[in-house]
Motif scaffolding. Sequence first.
Motif, short mmCIF file in Angstrom:
data_model
loop_
_atom_site.label_atom_id
_atom_site.label_comp_id
_atom_site.label_asym_id
_atom_site.label_seq_id
_atom_site.Cartn_x
_atom_site.Cartn_y
_atom_site.Cartn_z
N ALA A 104 37.20 14.84 -28.13
CA ALA A 104 36.23 15.27 -29.15
C ALA A 104 34.82 15.05 -28.65
O ALA A 104 34.58 14.23 -27.75
N GLN A 105 33.89 15.79 -29.22
CA GLN A 105 32.47 15.54 -29.00
C GLN A 105 32.00 14.47 -29.99
O GLN A 105 32.64 14.22 -31.01
N ALA A 106 30.87 13.85 -29.66
CA ALA A 106 30.37 12.78 -30.53
C ALA A 106 30.07 13.27 -31.93
O ALA A 106 30.16 12.52 -32.91
N THR A 107 29.70 14.55 -32.05
CA THR A 107 29.36 15.10 -33.36
C THR A 107 30.56 15.77 -34.03
O THR A 107 30.42 16.35 -35.11
N GLU A 108 31.72 15.70 -33.41
CA GLU A 108 32.89 16.38 -33.94
C GLU A 108 34.08 15.43 -34.05
O GLU A 108 35.21 15.78 -33.73
N LEU A 109 33.85 14.23 -34.49
CA LEU A 109 34.95 13.28 -34.63
C LEU A 109 35.89 13.74 -35.72
O LEU A 109 35.45 14.28 -36.75
N PRO A 110 37.19 13.56 -35.54
CA PRO A 110 38.15 13.99 -36.57
C PRO A 110 37.89 13.29 -37.90
O PRO A 110 37.43 12.15 -37.95
N THR A 111 38.19 14.00 -38.93
CA THR A 111 37.99 13.45 -40.27
C THR A 111 38.81 12.19 -40.48
O THR A 111 38.40 11.28 -41.21
N VAL A 112 39.95 12.10 -39.82
CA VAL A 112 40.82 10.95 -40.03
C VAL A 112 40.13 9.65 -39.62
O VAL A 112 40.42 8.58 -40.16
N THR A 113 39.22 9.70 -38.65
CA THR A 113 38.54 8.47 -38.24
C THR A 113 37.57 7.98 -39.30
O THR A 113 37.23 6.81 -39.34
N ARG A 114 37.11 8.89 -40.14
CA ARG A 114 36.20 8.47 -41.19
C ARG A 114 36.96 7.89 -42.38
O ARG A 114 36.42 7.16 -43.18
N GLN A 115 38.23 8.26 -42.49
CA GLN A 115 39.02 7.79 -43.62
C GLN A 115 39.76 6.50 -43.33
O GLN A 115 40.20 5.82 -44.24
#
Length: 645
Positions: free
Chosen positions: A606-617
């Motif tokens: 992933a790019q730094a600005t495109e982290l998967p949503t799962v990492t935020r949850q």
Amino acid sequence: MEGTMPAASHSATPLPSGSSLPEPAGALLRLSALPPAHDPFSPDNQRRLCHDAAEHNNEQIPPEFEFQELDVSGRKDRPRRGLDDALSLLLTRKVRTLYVAKLDRLTRRGMGHVGLILDELEKVGGRIVFVADGLDTSRPGVRPIIAILAEQARAESDNTSWRVGQWHLHNRRHGVWNQQRPYGYVVAENGRLKPHPTEAPIVRRMKDDFLGGASLRGIARWLNDEGIKPPGIVHAEDARAAGRRAKGPLGDSWYATTVRKVLSQPAIAALVSHNRKLLYNEHGEPISAGEGIATMAERARILAELERRSTVAQKGSVERVGKRTGAGRPAEHLLVGFVRCGECGGAAVRQPSKGIYAFRCSRKRDGARCRGAQIAEKYLEDEVVSRLRAKLAALEPGDPLLDEIAERWFAQKVPDQEADRGILEEGREAAKARIADLYAARYQRGEFSTADELATYEHLMQRFREQRDAAEAALDRLPPRPEFDVATLLDAELSVETWPKLPISRQRFLLGLAVHQVWAFSTDKRLDNRTVVVWHGEEPPSPTGNLMDIRRDDGRLAVVIRHRADRPHPVVRYSVIHRSVCSNVPYHPSDDGSERQQDAERVLPAQATELPTVTRQRPVKLCGKCQPELPQEILATLRLVEWNS
């Protein structure tokens, strides 16, 4: 070089003259490598002649000045310790006279060698007395006589060598064994080999154990544990029992090299060889010397197994590099021996690393200047097997790799038939080589010019052509090879369900059908480019040559999502964010259908600005080794735990 003489010493004090006490002298006794029946000068006869002559000249030969050489050729240019020590006595003036029973006992290399010795003796005033010839090198006018006798001795040696060589050639062509008996056999009165009543069962067990997977060292160990005498001791005992001189064996134990020699020599199948090559009759078939302990097919399987277990030496002495090493114990892990470091091209070894096993550059481990590659064993195994399945599924008829795989498969599936095929093909190629050499001898080198020579040429050419045609006809009579179907292989042993249940030896065989090498590169490569599988017939890649442990950051990230392994369906526990070049990023196979689907982690680029949503949850960790840099607005959206842990 034989008879290498030390520099003459002129500082030593000459022996006193006019003394009534006997002066010390030296003696050289030599017996050639021929059997005693062929050499009338036994050591006792030579000793008697030398001592009598010394006593007549008021000299005495002490035991420490008597040098004896048994089974030593005087014709070959090889080191001779006895001759060197005897000449050293003269040149250092410890004695003035060296007694030799006859000139041909000193050397059979002709006047060139004798002349060098006489030149050195003149510098120190030493002399050699040849008793039976009545010659004393200190007397004037004897040098021409010595020259004639020296050349006669050389000619006699050459004639004897020719006659003995022709005798052995005749015996080899007719399958008559007139050499030292091979271990495991007895030689019958007609010169044919027969299995030994007690040694042959031992050789059969060695053969069966080796083909069953036992190592050479393991076989040597049980032979020593059971107190079985090695071939060296057996042959020495045979020589003494027959009244012959016996050279002492090098050791009283079996070694891996001893076992290898017994199993690999052509004699295990009672085949005749010369200069490590099989001999063939006029029909192109191997010449047999009797009843073999193993069949030709079993010997072919032994040689193939020795080749499979051996590797090419990459370091060590200059003479050793590039040669085959001995066959050790069978590998217990799938990729051992296949993996190479992509940075330097050296072998990669399997070692524990942070609780798991990984392949690492062996040269860097030993202190060499290599950046070194490291990759987890399990991830690499899954990737290579996945690529093997994909490669086999994509092969088309006529592909060279498919032919290579089929050859290796047939050698394992029908070993007897393939061994016969290999022997016949070897005989055919040998006949073709003889035809080409004979043609060149006549038309390029001009070796056949007279009528008799041309008749000989035609006779030899006809015989070699018959050998070639016979081998080709025998190849045509072999039954057709069984059908080889890649699809069946993929659906059976290489399937995802069956592969984990196979023993390692079988997995390695199937892998080796197509894979020659596996190159692993460092982590600055993209995750899907870190591994290069070299198939049979392909050239390996070039090493990068990187010496420094640097990481080329391309700005990408690798998110490792950890799942709960105790649940039947994926349940995310937490995620770890790395730089894409971090060596802690696990390497997963590119085949989504592999058996690694049940693993407890998954890697996403992933790019730094495109982290998967799962990492935020879910809870997130940042790798403490590579320390990825993220924008503050991104960090604010993550549930960070154990920062830099």
